[in-house]
Design an enzyme around this catalytic site. Structure first.
Site, PDB file in Angstrom:
ATOM      1  N   ILE A 123       2.257   1.589  -7.352  1.00 51.79           N
ATOM      2  CA  ILE A 123       0.956   1.257  -7.943  1.00 51.79           C
ATOM      3  C   ILE A 123      -0.156   1.657  -6.970  1.00 51.79           C
ATOM      4  CG2 ILE A 123      -0.556  -0.638  -8.690  1.00 51.79           C
ATOM      5  CD1 ILE A 123       1.946  -2.104  -9.685  1.00 51.79           C
ATOM      6  N   ASP A 174      -1.947  -5.778 -20.039  1.00 50.40           N
ATOM      7  CA  ASP A 174      -1.521  -6.222 -21.377  1.00 50.40           C
ATOM      8  C   ASP A 174      -2.663  -6.037 -22.376  1.00 50.40           C
ATOM      9  OD1 ASP A 174       0.904  -7.318 -20.127  1.00 50.40           O
ATOM     10  OD2 ASP A 174      -0.488  -8.760 -19.274  1.00 50.40           O
ATOM     11  N   VAL A 196      -1.294  -8.860  -8.512  1.00 51.77           N
ATOM     12  CA  VAL A 196      -0.636  -7.916  -9.419  1.00 51.77           C
ATOM     13  C   VAL A 196       0.883  -8.124  -9.353  1.00 51.77           C
ATOM     14  CG1 VAL A 196      -0.248  -5.446  -9.888  1.00 51.77           C
ATOM     15  CG2 VAL A 196      -2.523  -6.250  -9.182  1.00 51.77           C
ATOM     16  N   GLY A 197       1.387  -8.419  -8.151  1.00 50.43           N
ATOM     17  CA  GLY A 197       2.829  -8.595  -7.953  1.00 50.43           C
ATOM     18  C   GLY A 197       3.393  -9.702  -8.832  1.00 50.43           C
ATOM     19  N   ALA A 228       0.802  -1.226   0.000  1.00 51.03           N
ATOM     20  CA  ALA A 228       0.000   0.000   0.000  1.00 51.03           C
ATOM     21  C   ALA A 228       0.833   1.273   0.000  1.00 51.03           C
ATOM     22  CB  ALA A 228      -0.952  -0.018   1.193  1.00 51.03           C
ATOM     23  N   ALA A 229       2.118   1.171   0.344  1.00 53.26           N
ATOM     24  CA  ALA A 229       2.963   2.368   0.301  1.00 53.26           C
ATOM     25  C   ALA A 229       3.748   2.450  -1.010  1.00 53.26           C
ATOM     26  CB  ALA A 229       3.939   2.372   1.486  1.00 53.26           C
ATOM     27  N   GLY A 230       3.464   1.562  -1.933  1.00 51.97           N
ATOM     28  CA  GLY A 230       4.238   1.508  -3.184  1.00 51.97           C
ATOM     29  C   GLY A 230       3.652   2.378  -4.273  1.00 51.97           C
ATOM     30  N   HIS A 272       1.577 -13.680 -17.901  1.00 52.56           N
ATOM     31  CA  HIS A 272       1.950 -12.255 -17.953  1.00 52.56           C
ATOM     32  C   HIS A 272       3.479 -12.191 -17.996  1.00 52.56           C
ATOM     33  CE1 HIS A 272       2.154  -7.989 -17.186  1.00 52.56           C
ATOM     34  NE2 HIS A 272       2.859  -8.199 -16.082  1.00 52.56           N
ATOM     35  N   ASN A 326       9.750 -13.162  -4.601  1.00 49.86           N
ATOM     36  CA  ASN A 326       8.360 -12.831  -4.251  1.00 49.86           C
ATOM     37  C   ASN A 326       7.488 -14.051  -3.946  1.00 49.86           C
ATOM     38  OD1 ASN A 326       8.750 -10.073  -4.515  1.00 49.86           O
ATOM     39  ND2 ASN A 326       8.185 -10.039  -6.675  1.00 49.86           N
ATOM     40  N   ARG A 371      10.636 -10.905 -15.252  1.00 50.15           N
ATOM     41  CA  ARG A 371       9.663 -11.074 -14.165  1.00 50.15           C
ATOM     42  C   ARG A 371       9.882 -12.422 -13.473  1.00 50.15           C
ATOM     43  NH1 ARG A 371       6.283  -9.481 -18.633  1.00 50.15           N
ATOM     44  NH2 ARG A 371       5.652  -7.312 -18.520  1.00 50.15           N
TER      45      ARG A 371
HETATM   46  P1  NAD Z   1       6.897  -0.721  -5.368  1.00 51.50           P
HETATM   47  O1  NAD Z   1       8.267  -1.208  -5.027  1.00 51.50           O
HETATM   48  O2  NAD Z   1       6.675   0.727  -5.612  1.00 51.50           O
HETATM   49  O3  NAD Z   1       5.887  -1.137  -4.212  1.00 51.50           O
HETATM   50  C1  NAD Z   1       5.799  -2.443  -3.739  1.00 51.50           C
HETATM   51  C2  NAD Z   1       5.434  -2.342  -2.260  1.00 51.50           C
HETATM   52  O4  NAD Z   1       5.178  -3.660  -1.804  1.00 51.50           O
HETATM   53  C3  NAD Z   1       6.541  -1.766  -1.386  1.00 51.50           C
HETATM   54  O5  NAD Z   1       6.046  -0.641  -0.664  1.00 51.50           O
HETATM   55  C4  NAD Z   1       6.910  -2.930  -0.447  1.00 51.50           C
HETATM   56  O6  NAD Z   1       7.251  -2.485   0.855  1.00 51.50           O
HETATM   57  C5  NAD Z   1       5.605  -3.709  -0.457  1.00 51.50           C
HETATM   58  N1  NAD Z   1       5.744  -5.120  -0.053  1.00 51.50           N
HETATM   59  C6  NAD Z   1       6.750  -5.973  -0.315  1.00 51.50           C
HETATM   60  N2  NAD Z   1       6.513  -7.167   0.267  1.00 51.50           N
HETATM   61  C7  NAD Z   1       5.303  -7.066   0.887  1.00 51.50           C
HETATM   62  C8  NAD Z   1       4.520  -7.940   1.673  1.00 51.50           C
HETATM   63  N3  NAD Z   1       4.934  -9.188   1.949  1.00 51.50           N
HETATM   64  N4  NAD Z   1       3.349  -7.494   2.168  1.00 51.50           N
HETATM   65  C9  NAD Z   1       2.924  -6.256   1.911  1.00 51.50           C
HETATM   66  N5  NAD Z   1       3.632  -5.349   1.197  1.00 51.50           N
HETATM   67  C10 NAD Z   1       4.811  -5.753   0.696  1.00 51.50           C
HETATM   68  O7  NAD Z   1       6.400  -1.611  -6.596  1.00 51.50           O
HETATM   69  P2  NAD Z   1       5.157  -1.338  -7.569  1.00 51.50           P
HETATM   70  O8  NAD Z   1       5.630  -0.519  -8.724  1.00 51.50           O
HETATM   71  O9  NAD Z   1       3.992  -0.880  -6.784  1.00 51.50           O
HETATM   72  O10 NAD Z   1       4.948  -2.819  -8.148  1.00 51.50           O
HETATM   73  C11 NAD Z   1       4.465  -3.850  -7.320  1.00 51.50           C
HETATM   74  C12 NAD Z   1       4.467  -5.179  -8.059  1.00 51.50           C
HETATM   75  O11 NAD Z   1       3.546  -5.137  -9.153  1.00 51.50           O
HETATM   76  C13 NAD Z   1       5.814  -5.580  -8.667  1.00 51.50           C
HETATM   77  O12 NAD Z   1       6.033  -6.969  -8.463  1.00 51.50           O
HETATM   78  C14 NAD Z   1       5.623  -5.295 -10.157  1.00 51.50           C
HETATM   79  O13 NAD Z   1       6.481  -6.074 -10.953  1.00 51.50           O
HETATM   80  C15 NAD Z   1       4.180  -5.692 -10.314  1.00 51.50           C
HETATM   81  N6  NAD Z   1       3.482  -5.186 -11.502  1.00 51.50           N
HETATM   82  C16 NAD Z   1       2.618  -6.040 -12.120  1.00 51.50           C
HETATM   83  C17 NAD Z   1       1.904  -5.615 -13.218  1.00 51.50           C
HETATM   84  C18 NAD Z   1       0.949  -6.541 -13.927  1.00 51.50           C
HETATM   85  O14 NAD Z   1       0.455  -6.182 -15.011  1.00 51.50           O
HETATM   86  N7  NAD Z   1       0.616  -7.726 -13.419  1.00 51.50           N
HETATM   87  C19 NAD Z   1       2.070  -4.315 -13.700  1.00 51.50           C
HETATM   88  C20 NAD Z   1       2.963  -3.462 -13.041  1.00 51.50           C
HETATM   89  C21 NAD Z   1       3.680  -3.921 -11.938  1.00 51.50           C
HETATM   90  C1  LMR Z   2       4.370  -4.573 -16.570  1.00 50.85           C
HETATM   91  O1  LMR Z   2       3.943  -5.332 -17.438  1.00 50.85           O
HETATM   92  O2  LMR Z   2       4.478  -3.348 -16.753  1.00 50.85           O
HETATM   93  C2  LMR Z   2       4.727  -5.123 -15.223  1.00 50.85           C
HETATM   94  O3  LMR Z   2       4.584  -6.518 -15.183  1.00 50.85           O
HETATM   95  C3  LMR Z   2       6.051  -4.675 -14.763  1.00 50.85           C
HETATM   96  C4  LMR Z   2       7.171  -5.398 -15.481  1.00 50.85           C
HETATM   97  O4  LMR Z   2       8.080  -5.877 -14.801  1.00 50.85           O
HETATM   98  O5  LMR Z   2       7.151  -5.450 -16.701  1.00 50.85           O
END
Ligand code: NAD
Ligand code: LMR
Length: 332
Positions: free
Chosen positions: A16, A163, A134-135, A12-14, A191, A110, A103
């Site tokens: 996205i 996507d 999402v992660g 939640a502090a990240g 993905h 993760n 990824r």
């Molecule tokens: P970010 O680093 O800005 O934020 C991630 C946050 O997750 C951080 O604040 C971290 O402290 C927190 N975190 C880590 N482990 C945790 C846990 N066990 N419990 C709760 N919080 C935890 O990253 P972001 O840019 O917000 O991206 C987050 C994830 O989403 C990444 O894995 C990224 O690759 C993924 N992502 C997926 C898609 C998709 O299409 N599926 C798109 C974009 C990003």
């Molecule tokens: C994306 O598709 O933008 C996310 O999955 C982030 C990444 O690592 O590509």
């Protein structure tokens, strides 16, 4: 207001989450339902969420219900309807002295997160909870979480809507069509760079992409690789992984699940295979989905795949199988 919904958001502090969370309470995503938020972070940064909660209060969202924050995921999970599992490490950063390029490189970092979170969701989340991972690597993280949750009434999804949105945007430009007139943009598989964005079954102003686009050279050498590599392109350009578009895609996924899908249409997300389209059962695979009147989410099973499509889709299924093999130590 008709009723309320409880949404858990991790990470939640990240990046996205900062775009995502306000949209959950803006009165659009869940209509007129009151939205209770349970925000989760790791202990090192959980206190920062006090600032986000202050901002949410200052924004005065009429649909916002109770907002709590914690580093205790199990406590946050109690009676939750939705889980948006964003919390995890993105690629593009240096971790333990090594740059994370793909990824799938994130699996060992993760994957473990989703064992404990899955167990808590299975035990404390609502029996009909929906979970959107999402992660990254999203499909296999969802696979790990679903296995740990061991509750088949709950719906585990991994996000492929970003996507799908990217693919719609490219097709909109190519065919000079308004993006709202592009539907059924299916992302098959993982993905990852093996995903198969389906330019044959997409509907462009209600006509199949196979007849409107009619340009295999463009489809194969431009469209497909561009969608597959868009995440990397954003990281290279921005120095951080896509965030606001990922938040929008998460909202689009929630909204697609919250209202019945229009007849003939579908949306994209990855869910556990039931063997449809010859995907081994249990793999969390990108499919065309529909939401029924009663809120059930099903795979749309009447899509016809060309030999070209089948060969591309198979590459992604094989990758999902190898990711499954790589995380077998996390299965109990
Ligand atoms: P970010 O680093 O800005 O934020 C991630 C946050 O997750 C951080 O604040 C971290 O402290 C927190 N975190 C880590 N482990 C945790 C846990 N066990 N419990 C709760 N919080 C935890 O990253 P972001 O840019 O917000 O991206 C987050 C994830 O989403 C990444 O894995 C990224 O690759 C993924 N992502 C997926 C898609 C998709 O299409 N599926 C798109 C974009 C990003
Ligand atoms: C994306 O598709 O933008 C996310 O999955 C982030 C990444 O690592 O590509």
């Amino acid at each position: 207001m008709s009723s309320s919904v409880k949404v858990v958001v991790t990470g939640a502090a990240g990046q996205i989450a900062y775009s995502l969370i306000p949209r959950l309470v803006d009165g659009r995503t869940f209509g007129d339902k009151k939205v209770d938020l349970a925000l989760v972070e790791i202990p090192q940064v959980v206190d920062k969420l006090e600032g986000l909660v202050m901002e949410l209060e200052d924004s005065y969202f009429p649909n916002m219900g109770q907002v709590t924050y914690t580093d205790n995921f199990a406590e946050a999970s109690k009676d939750a309807d939705w889980f948006l599992l964003v919390g995890s490490i993105p690629r593009g950063i240096v971790y333990n002295g090594k740059k994370i390029e793909e990824r799938s490189d994130l699996l060992s970092i993760n994957g473990g997160i989703f064992v404990d979170q899955g167990k808590a969701i299975g035990s404390y989340g609502k029996d009909d909870a929906k979970i959107l991972v999402v992660g990254n690597p999203a499909n296999t993280n969802a696979f790990i979480g679903k296995n740990a949750a061991n509750n088949d009434n709950q719906l585990w999804m991994a996000m492929t809507m970003l996507d799908s949105n990217r693919a719609k945007s490219i097709i909109s430009k190519k065919t000079n069509t308004n993006i709202d007139d592009i539907n059924n943009m299916i992302i098959w598989g993982n993905h990852s760079p093996t995903m198969y964005p389906d330019a044959e079954n997409v509907l462009i102003s209600n006509e199949l992409g196979s007849s409107v686009i009619n340009d295999m050279e463009w489809t194969e050498s431009s469209f497909i690789p561009k969608v597959q590599q868009r995440g990397k392109a954003v990281i290279d350009a921005r120095g951080a992984s896509s965030a606001t578009s990922a938040a929008k895609a998460a909202i689009d996924t929630v909204m697609a699940c919250e209202s019945p899908t229009l007849s003939g249409n579908c949306f994209s997300a990855a869910i556990a295979s039931d063997g449809s389209y010859d995907v081994p059962e249990g793999l969390i695979c990108g499919y065309p989905l529909i939401t029924l009147e009663d809120g059930t989410i099903e795979i749309k099973r009447d899509i016809s795949l060309s030999d070209f499509a089948k060969s591309k889709f198979k590459i992604s299924i094989d990758e999902l199988l190898s990711e499954k093999e790589a995380v077998k130590h996390l299965m109990q």
